[in-house]
Design a protein around this motif. Sequence first.
Motif, PDB file in Angstrom:
ATOM      1  N   ILE A   1       0.748  -1.299   0.014  1.00 15.22           N
ATOM      2  CA  ILE A   1      -0.073   0.095   0.071  1.00 15.22           C
ATOM      3  C   ILE A   1       0.820   1.439   0.010  1.00 15.22           C
ATOM      4  O   ILE A   1       0.521   2.069  -0.870  1.00 15.22           O
ATOM      5  CB  ILE A   1      -1.043  -0.021   1.217  1.00 15.22           C
TER       6      ILE A   1
ATOM      7  N   PHE B   1      -1.492   3.834   8.928  1.00 15.88           N
ATOM      8  CA  PHE B   1      -1.099   5.020   8.024  1.00 15.88           C
ATOM      9  C   PHE B   1      -1.586   6.452   8.642  1.00 15.88           C
ATOM     10  O   PHE B   1      -1.929   7.335   7.915  1.00 15.88           O
ATOM     11  CB  PHE B   1      -1.814   5.119   6.594  1.00 15.88           C
TER      12      PHE B   1
ATOM     13  N   SER C   1     -11.413  -3.307   4.098  1.00 15.14           N
ATOM     14  CA  SER C   1     -10.252  -2.304   3.667  1.00 15.14           C
ATOM     15  C   SER C   1     -10.079  -2.191   2.186  1.00 15.14           C
ATOM     16  O   SER C   1      -9.646  -1.356   1.310  1.00 15.14           O
ATOM     17  CB  SER C   1      -8.989  -3.226   3.901  1.00 15.14           C
TER      18      SER C   1
ATOM     19  N   CYS D   1      -7.299   3.134   5.826  1.00 16.67           N
ATOM     20  CA  CYS D   1      -5.862   3.310   5.896  1.00 16.67           C
ATOM     21  C   CYS D   1      -5.643   4.217   6.990  1.00 16.67           C
ATOM     22  O   CYS D   1      -4.695   4.143   7.749  1.00 16.67           O
ATOM     23  CB  CYS D   1      -5.435   3.952   4.597  1.00 16.67           C
TER      24      CYS D   1
END
Length: 402
Positions: free
Chosen positions: A275, A328, A301, A323
Amino acid sequence: MKVLAVADSDSYLKWAACLLRDLPAGCESELAVVRTPITPSPAQIHAAVAGSAADPPVLSARALRRAAERFRPDVVLVACTGPVVDVLTADVLTGLRPRPVFVSGLPGISVPATEKAWLFRSGCDLLVLHSGREIEEFSEIGVRLGGGGQIGLARLPFLRGDAEIAATGPRDRVVFATQAKVPKRREERERVLLALAELAGRRPDLDVVVKLRALDTERQTHNERYHYQRLWQSLAEEGRVRAGAVRFAVGPMHEHLAHAAGFVTVSSTAALEAIAQKVPLLVLSDFGVGAEMINLVFEDSGLLGTLDDLSAGRFLHPDDAWCKVNYFHPGGESDWVSRMVSLVGRARSGRLVPAKSLLEGPEYAAARRRARMRVEVPPNMLRVGYRAKRRMRRYLKGFGRI
């Protein structure tokens, strides 16, 4: 500030080496591997600490204690599997003066949070986690069970900056990242290999690569009963796949992803690395989605797909909202270093109240003795025969995901 980092396996060693690079300027650090049945090979050690001045030594428990007494660390980063964390903090490294701040954590995806992971690390003053979701789940366990210390947030080392690594050639590679524990059944793993072979047959322009965590002769954090390379050889001998259709490789994941047009896994932290490098990917759901498959975190996701998607070369992109909650987060939210520095300040001034381990007491003595055996295994025991390995596995049985 002096930091001694101790690892016991390849994945924990890589994690520890990366965390040390986050330390504030002026810190002095040392890194060592404690000898256990899952000690990484010299090649694995070298790959895990790539970019470091020298490879860390492999030490027995007694040698580790002597090294700690010489170094007199302010912090000991115990980057090990759960039982080893417990025996190092409560036995091997207990009584060090001055008493260091003990820091531990988990090197990859830790959703769902488990009570075992908390229990074995409850004697540590700081637990390092990598997402808001992990902190929420482990905090709930901590409130319910008690014990333990603070929880700090870090960015997974290979996700820092989310910078794409430039490829030196075309993106013409599909990378399958293996996972030692799942899927468990031989026929399930064969289905993955057959789908990869079908993809290779449909798309001869693609280099289909099975990225191994370790060679068949090397140890991993978890035992791998059905090694993919051995299974492929059997399938080729049976005429079910073309021998050269798929390539097997080791080495740093980021180097493979730099050439990747697609990525696939059943459950691997490397999905997050894909990712970060903006590689379209698949997380296979054919064998189930849940805690047992270590892929529960990928629900919602946008990345769950099937073996049919893989054989057709259909890859996906992640949901932005997912995310932000999962790994993230903005770099400015990471606070593990500041928490550690604050704990060191308290320790130096005599105000640190050490974390209380939940594994104290006579009912845990036998398990701790078995774990102590694990870190005192002599070098020749790492190459023992089948029966001795089976006895060692019995010692470790029941530890689960740690």
